[in-house]
Design an enzyme around this catalytic site. Sequence first.
Site, PDB file in Angstrom:
ATOM      1  N   SER A  35       3.978  -5.836  -6.011  1.00 36.58           N
ATOM      2  CA  SER A  35       3.717  -6.345  -4.663  1.00 36.58           C
ATOM      3  C   SER A  35       2.278  -6.166  -4.197  1.00 36.58           C
ATOM      4  O   SER A  35       1.858  -6.813  -3.252  1.00 36.58           O
ATOM      5  CB  SER A  35       4.651  -5.690  -3.647  1.00 36.58           C
ATOM      6  N   LYS A  78       1.585  -0.551   0.825  1.00 36.39           N
ATOM      7  CA  LYS A  78       1.206  -1.860   1.369  1.00 36.39           C
ATOM      8  C   LYS A  78      -0.127  -1.749   2.095  1.00 36.39           C
ATOM      9  O   LYS A  78      -0.642  -0.664   2.332  1.00 36.39           O
ATOM     10  CB  LYS A  78       2.260  -2.375   2.366  1.00 36.39           C
TER      11      LYS A  78
END
Length: 169
Positions: A35, A78
Amino acid sequence: MKELKEWIKSIIIAIILALIIRSFIMESFIVDGSSMQPTLANHQRVLVNKISYRFREPKRGEIIVFPLPNDENRILIKRVIGLPGDKVEIIDGRLFLNDEEVREDYILFKSDNGFGPVVVPEDKVFVLGDNRSKSIDSRNSQVGFIDIEKIRGKAFLRYWPLSKFTYFN
């Protein structure tokens, strides 16, 4: 006998120091998944500064580590996109923050779909993975907005593999 006591004392001190450092100052994390590509790849290792957010709020663009809101055992990594009060929107794969397009040099492919607009609530941040099509992030109800107090820390150093050694601002 005296030498053995000194060794035991040194080992105990080292263990205590390691526990203090890991609990309060910095910790190592392994990236799980794709990701955050191209910035971070699966199985790479990063050091996370756990102390900086005790003295200041996260900043846009910083890479953070935090537990999945409904599963504290699953740790995500993230990029901070939106801060409290920010309006976040994705239109035709382009990120807009407070109605201005954000230049994102760190992503390879733009997201295919749109999102928002949403306004980031107080004491929370909006996060996205750099690999938008493969990221479970604030666009997903499973993650949503991240409580600032739940952030474990800021990734500041990729140390493994050595060939990819990188310091992140």
